[in-house]
Scaffold this active site. Structure first.
Site, short mmCIF file in Angstrom:
data_model
loop_
_atom_site.label_atom_id
_atom_site.label_comp_id
_atom_site.label_asym_id
_atom_site.label_seq_id
_atom_site.Cartn_x
_atom_site.Cartn_y
_atom_site.Cartn_z
N ASP A 251 0.91 -1.14 0.00
CA ASP A 251 0.00 0.00 0.00
C ASP A 251 0.94 1.18 0.00
OD1 ASP A 251 -1.47 2.24 0.89
OD2 ASP A 251 -3.07 0.87 1.49
N HIS A 252 1.11 1.84 -1.13
CA HIS A 252 2.22 2.79 -1.22
C HIS A 252 2.04 3.98 -0.27
CE1 HIS A 252 -0.35 5.10 -4.01
NE2 HIS A 252 0.43 6.12 -3.78
N HIS B 26 -5.77 2.71 0.92
CA HIS B 26 -5.04 3.85 1.51
C HIS B 26 -5.79 4.53 2.66
CE1 HIS B 26 -2.87 3.09 -2.06
NE2 HIS B 26 -3.55 3.85 -2.87
N GLU C 109 -7.59 14.52 -5.50
CA GLU C 109 -6.70 14.61 -6.66
C GLU C 109 -7.34 15.52 -7.69
OE1 GLU C 109 -4.68 10.74 -7.85
OE2 GLU C 109 -6.61 10.08 -7.10
#
Ligand code: BG6
Length: 494
Positions: free
Chosen positions: A184-185, A247, A223
């Site tokens: 999960d970046h 996230h 975003e």
């Protein structure tokens, strides 16, 4: 006999010609190498279906480094690393091709002295994961070395609890849980790692971190971009699967978890999972009361046309996929009962930003509460693009009147020259190589987050949303503001 050097390894990338490899993985590898955080005994094997030589692939990698690195490519570093990068043309859905892969990997092991250690990185669509791990097991995991084999799985990890479970069974049967790294970046982002420090290393915050002093918490990730070329993927995903299940719930669990007994991987994950478990404990009574979904429309002005989601490439003209979601979540445990957590994420919103707002309760005191109510204290953890912490409190306005105004302390970590936070993938790849799984999701974290979002999908099945319902570069649909207005609150939009 080879002595295992734990940082030596071959990184095998399934999906080596894809966007992720070029934008994130190879730039991260380059950076780690240039900072001497990678062993010299290291190699990358990028697997793709297209025919090309390793030299041609290296040229493409160099182009990507020029495009995606924050700094210039250093000639010396590139000349040293480029010969460690190989391309392997292979149809990874065909079992026979894995024998050839194994032979190549053994040769590369010997050439670069990588001790048989392998990191298999799945940067391909999840439907291939099963075939790949089965074939790796049969062909590529019988090295004579005393070596490790780790698998890195990109999201989406399944599309619901059932599919995630099937996928997981398949993977851990071959690699075991301790060698499975579910990426999960967000967990690799600097400020996420900072959350535990801010919470557990400050006398100022930890005693107040509960329902006695906190009014509510907002977790927002917005975003400005639309889905661009990812219509195909996004149609099957939507904001709930794409951002919330992974996230946003990871952010939530770090903010809400109890202090772990120590900083061991298991202890931290145990506490995070308790938060996710308590989310799914009770059924959400009326989903439409606490969840808002949205989809962006288009915009035409003199110079440009911004496509509505339904007009994006590979998106159905009648698509009901959500590009925005806002929800109110309760964590039914001793610390948080009665404190709403508002989560919001979307594409084509006003700003690119990820922030967590901790809003403390108002202090109703008779000394200063006169004409207007004092603003409550607010702590904001800024994850990106600004990294830092912002704290708002009340102070006297200079002058003869006793006016009280909100003032703030603003710590911006990445505004300071010389502080260059590593990219999330640098941290995560180096952790896989070192064998530290703390910043990766354990299976039960994935399981409980699916349990929670699955009930939302079930409820959505019976209703038809009125899409599109928000304009590009706004804060989402009006209903999202109403969600908080009902509770006499509002989103904090910086
Ligand atoms: C990815 C999602 O996991 O995260 C994307 O699939 C999203 O849709 C991206 O754009 C956001 O990541 P970041 O690091 O830019 O906030």
């Amino acid at each position: 006999m080879h002595i295992t050097n734990y940082s030596s390894c071959i990184m095998v990338i399934f999906g080596g010609t894809g966007d992720l490899a070029h934008r994130k993985l190879l730039p991260a590898i380059y950076n780690l190498y240039s900072q001497k955080k990678l062993s010299h005994n290291f190699a990358v094997v990028a697997i793709g279906r297209r025919a090309k030589t390793s030299d041609e692939y290296r040229e493409e990698v160099l182009d990507s480094l020029h495009a995606f690195l924050k700094f210039d490519v250093e000639k010396e570093v590139w000349n040293s690393i480029k010969n460690k990068i190989y391309y392997k043309e292979m149809d990874f859905s065909e079992g026979e091709s894995y024998q050839g892969l194994n032979i190549d990997l053994m040769e590369i092991d010997d050439r670069h002295n990588t001790c048989g250690n392998r990191m298999y990185y799945m940067a391909v669509a999840p439907e291939f994961f099963g075939t790949i791990v089965d074939n790796l097991k049969i062909n590529c995991m019988k090295s004579n070395y005393n070596a490790w084999n780790r698998v890195v799985i990109e999201k989406p990890f399944g599309r619901d609890l059932n599919s995630a479970r099937l996928l997981n069974n398949k993977i851990v049967e071959v690699f075991k849980e301790e060698n499975t790294y579910r990426i999960d970046h967000y967990l690799g982002k600097e400020m996420l790692q900072n959350i535990m420090v801010i919470r557990f290393a400050n006398m100022l915050f930890e005693p107040l971190w509960n329902n006695k002093f906190i009014d509510h918490i907002q977790i927002s990730s917005s975003e400005t971009v639309g889905v661009g070329g990812r219509g195909n993927y996004y149609e099957k995903s939507g904001a709930l699967r794409d951002m919330v299940q992974s996230h946003m719930l990871q952010l939530l669990s770090l903010i809400a978890m109890e202090p772990p007994n120590d900083l061991e991987t298991k202890s931290i994950r145990d506490e995070k999972v308790k938060v996710l478990k308590s989310l799914g404990r009770s059924k959400i009574a009326d989903i439409n009361e606490v969840i808002v979904r949205g989809q962006y429309g288009g915009l035409v002005d003199d110079s440009d046309e911004i496509l509505a989601y339904r007009n994006e490439n590979k998106v159905s003209e009648s698509s009901n996929t959500e590009t925005f979601v806002a929800l109110k979540v309760n964590i039914e445990n001793f610390r948080w009962s009665g404190v709403p957590f508002y989560i919001r994420t979307g594409k084509r919103m006003k700003k690119k930003s990820t922030e967590i707002v901790i809003q403390f309760k108002s202090l109703h005191n008779i000394l200063y509460f006169k004409e207007k109510e004092l603003l409550p204290n607010m702590l904001v953890i800024r994850v990106q693009p600004t990294e830092g912490v912002f704290f708002q409190f009340n102070a006297k306005e200079p002058g003869t009147q006793n006016n009280i105004i909100p003032v703030n302390m603003d710590f911006c970590q990445n505004c300071h020259i010389g502080i260059n936070s590593p990219e999330a993938y640098e941290r995560l790849l180096s952790d896989v190589i070192r064998g530290d799984a703390t910043l990766f999701a354990r299976w039960d974290e994935v399981e409980y987050s699916w349990r929670f979002v699955d009930q939302i999908f079930e409820a959505w099945e019976d209703t038809n949303p009125q899409f599109p319902n928000y304009k590009p570069w706004t804060w989402g649909p009006k209903e999202s503001d109403d969600l908080l207005k009902k509770d006499n609150r509002s989103w904090i939009n910086f």
